[in-house]
Design an enzyme around this catalytic site. Structure first.
Site, mmCIF file in Angstrom:
data_model
loop_
_atom_site.group_PDB
_atom_site.id
_atom_site.type_symbol
_atom_site.label_atom_id
_atom_site.label_comp_id
_atom_site.label_asym_id
_atom_site.label_seq_id
_atom_site.Cartn_x
_atom_site.Cartn_y
_atom_site.Cartn_z
ATOM 1 N N ASP A 261 0.826 -1.201 0.000
ATOM 2 C CA ASP A 261 0.000 0.000 0.000
ATOM 3 C C ASP A 261 0.867 1.261 0.000
ATOM 4 O O ASP A 261 1.835 1.359 0.753
ATOM 5 C CB ASP A 261 -0.891 -0.022 1.248
ATOM 6 C CG ASP A 261 -1.775 1.194 1.330
ATOM 7 O OD1 ASP A 261 -2.552 1.404 0.389
ATOM 8 O OD2 ASP A 261 -1.670 1.944 2.323
ATOM 9 N N GLU A 303 1.194 -0.757 -5.058
ATOM 10 C CA GLU A 303 0.151 0.253 -5.288
ATOM 11 C C GLU A 303 0.850 1.569 -5.620
ATOM 12 O O GLU A 303 1.250 2.324 -4.737
ATOM 13 C CB GLU A 303 -0.745 0.433 -4.059
ATOM 14 C CG GLU A 303 -1.972 1.255 -4.409
ATOM 15 C CD GLU A 303 -2.314 2.382 -3.454
ATOM 16 O OE1 GLU A 303 -3.286 3.093 -3.727
ATOM 17 O OE2 GLU A 303 -1.613 2.574 -2.450
#
Ligand code: GLC
Length: 618
Positions: A261, A303
């Site tokens: 993330d 990401e």
């Protein structure tokens, strides 16, 4: 434990990477003792890996391209919205399999404070599942069930920050220097203000600024995202070691794909914009080696929501790979731009760049995810058509929120900062395609057109090489959920618009093609099956742009071992006819099997065609 006593398989893999791993590690953290601790941690994680997972590792090592097969299809979902809790998801695995899905991405489910969770992206404990969703045992059991059915499981590893409730943050707040050193603490605002001059804001409206005053510590703390998400300081070797151990803990619970993330943000340095710094790539490269040593069946998904030139370096190089998978984010945003403008020139230009990349790069293709759509488009390219960044973003937002006269789309703005004119956009695929407004108006033609557009966008995603990922609910055309406006914990964050509960009553209609749900579900299944059956969809296929001589019609060609596909997508509001007389061979419609007349290919408004020719069966 002494290296001599290590397990043979582990040692062999470790030895393969040791020189590079150690060199990179010592570049960032110069003390040999830190490296020794890191190495010990790796071995510890390996000893905790189950025989079952080690067997899976071995199988995947024997077939390193296992995730690149054309039949791989993903789905992303919130556990609570989809099925209440983890055991609920286990019970729904049959439905997920019926959707053709074999890669399941569960949104963050680790312990996170209610009301200060950023949808689970503020993790208070990396070893504990949110109690209302279940336990770590439930997660492991779900992973086992998935593996039995040939499905892999993806989970976020929220590594840039922890929740302010995480033990490290609590101890830091209480004044423990050792834990303050795991974050970025400043005695006053002097240095933070220097950072602010160069660092852009992620949430300019919902969480302005990159720093927060911490009353208890009497200091300023860095918070790039929400004030309750404290940025970790990866310049501290203990942070990298303990966070890597947290990641391996998840891998050892059976997680196959780790979504890194917000990875571009993990290294900060004064005097920079704190994005994509070279140290980030060193860390990701080390994490890749760590996985190859400890849990080689695991994939890293980065990401990286950035422009293409920033995304691609996260694949690393052939010799020194970083992520296995990355999101095709600019293509996604360019597709929605095309919906709003009915002009395919930008998308064509964007795809031209993607098609020129090495085939080894595997992208996750998607239309919608849990986040907003950020308008990170190629503005220098658009400028030649007179489209300036700010007015164009305004137009896209006006169109996709339905404010533009005649627009059937229904979305909402996200982080609308009128000073910057930089708002992003939320909404489900169905609502953005006009299904919601057509159903409200009860106009058959509009609904028919909206459903067709929804399918065309999916077909476009399936035509690209890589892994297509559905957003759960899209397979039955789930609409926006406006209920979040009444929930004080969610009202400020319009991303909840497309994070609604799965409508299981609607899902029951999926077998009936006369219903909108059934038409979408059945048509998607048909396309997915065709994608799986035909080698022309292989990641190794040649892919190029077709000249359709119409700026509203996108054309993509694919070729693999004698099989050729011509794919046409009409984004216009009216029927279009395309002629491709120079294409050799006899084509048929891949989905209905009917013959195709290359000199007169009719595409209804918002419709698409997949034409196939098999040169090996002449
Ligand atoms: C990622 C997530 C987003 C979250 C942010 C902070 O961008 O996709 O939902 O708000 O990270 O963790």
């Amino acid at each position: 434990m002494k290296k001599k006593a290590w397990d043979k398989a582990f040692t062999a893999r470790y030895d393969l990477h040791e020189t590079e791993l150690k060199a990179l590690f010592l570049e960032l953290y110069p003390h040999q003792t830190d490296f020794d601790l890191f190495r010990e941690m790796l071995y510890r994680a390996w000893t905790e890996r189950s025989e079952e997972l080690r067997a899976l590792d071995a199988a995947r090592m024997a077939e390193p391209d296992w995730y690149k097969k054309r039949g791989v299809l993903g789905m992303q979902m919130y556990v609570s919205a989809f099925a209440g809790d983890l055991n609920g998801v286990r019970k729904k695995l049959n439905y997920i399999r019926d959707c053709g899905v074999n890669y399941l991405h569960l949104m963050p489910l680790l312990d996170s404070p209610r009301g200060r969770s950023d949808g689970g992206y503020a993790v208070a404990d990396f070893r504990r599942v949110q109690p209302e969703l279940g336990t770590m045992e439930d997660l492991s059991s779900l992973a086992q069930d998935c593996h039995k059915q040939g499905m892999s499981l993806c989970l976020d590893f929220v590594m840039n920050h922890t929740s302010e409730d995480h033990e490290w943050a609590r101890r830091a707040r209480a004044g423990e220097k050792e834990y303050q050193d795991r974050y970025f603490f400043f005695d006053d605002w002097t240095v933070p203000q220097q950072y602010e001059a160069l660092v852009p804001q992620v949430f300019p409206t919902t969480a302005p600024g990159n720093f927060t005053w911490c009353e208890e510590a009497g200091k300023v703390v860095m918070t790039t995202f929400y004030p309750y998400q404290w940025d970790l300081n990866y310049a501290n070797p203990a942070v990298f070691r303990d966070m890597t151990e947290n990641m391996l803990f998840l891998c050892n619970r059976g997680i196959d794909v780790i979504r890194l993330d917000a990875v571009p943000y993990i290294w900060k340095e004064a005097g920079t914009n704190c994005r994509n710094l070279p140290q980030v790539h060193k860390l990701v490269r080390m994490m890749r080696m760590v996985c190859e040593i400890v849990c080689p069946g695991t994939l890293l998904l980065g990401e990286v929501v950035m422009e293409p030139s920033k995304v691609v370096p996260y694949f690393g190089t052939v010799d020194r790979p970083e992520c296995h998978l990355l999101y095709n984010v600019t293509t996604m945003a360019s597709i929605w731009h095309t919906v709003a403008t009915r002009d395919v020139r930008l998308l064509r230009h964007q795809l031209g760049q993607v098609f020129a990349l090495p085939r080894e790069y595997t992208f996750l293709n998607y239309l919608r995810c849990h986040d907003d759509i950020g308008w990170g488009l190629d503005y220098p390219f658009l400028w030649q058509f007179g489209m300036g960044e700010v007015p164009h973003k305004r137009y896209l937002n006006d169109y996709l929120t339905g404010r533009f006269p005649g627009s059937p789309a229904r979305g909402e703005l996200y982080n609308d900062d009128p000073r910057l004119g930089d708002a992003r956009l939320c909404g489900t695929t169905a609502s953005l395609c006009g299904i919601e407004s057509a159903r409200q108006e009860e106009t058959y033609e509009k609904l028919d057109r909206a459903l067709r557009l929804d399918l065309t966008l999916h077909a476009c995603m399936f035509t690209l090489s890589g892994i297509p990922v559905l957003y759960a609910g899209d397979e039955i055309g789930q609409e926006n959920d406006y209920g979040y406006h009444d929930d004080p914990m969610k009202a400020a964050d319009s991303r909840y618009l497309h994070r609604g509960r799965m409508d299981w009553t609607a899902a029951e209609k999926r077998a009936d093609p006369e219903t909108p749900e059934g038409r979408l579900f059945q048509s998607l299944r048909q396309m997915e099956k065709a994608r799986e059956e035909h080698r022309v969809f292989d990641g190794q296929a040649d892919v190029w742009l077709l000249d359709t001589r119409d700026d509203s019609v996108l054309g993509i060609g694919r070729y693999r071992e004698g099989e050729k596909l011509l794919a046409l997508f009409n984004f216009a509001d009216s029927e279009r006819t395309v002629s491709l007389p120079d294409e050799l061979g006899e084509y048929r419609d891949l989905l209905d099997g009917g013959p195709a007349d290359k000199s007169c290919l009719r595409l209804p408004a918002g419709g698409f065609l997949w034409l196939i020719c098999d040169f090996t069966t002449d």
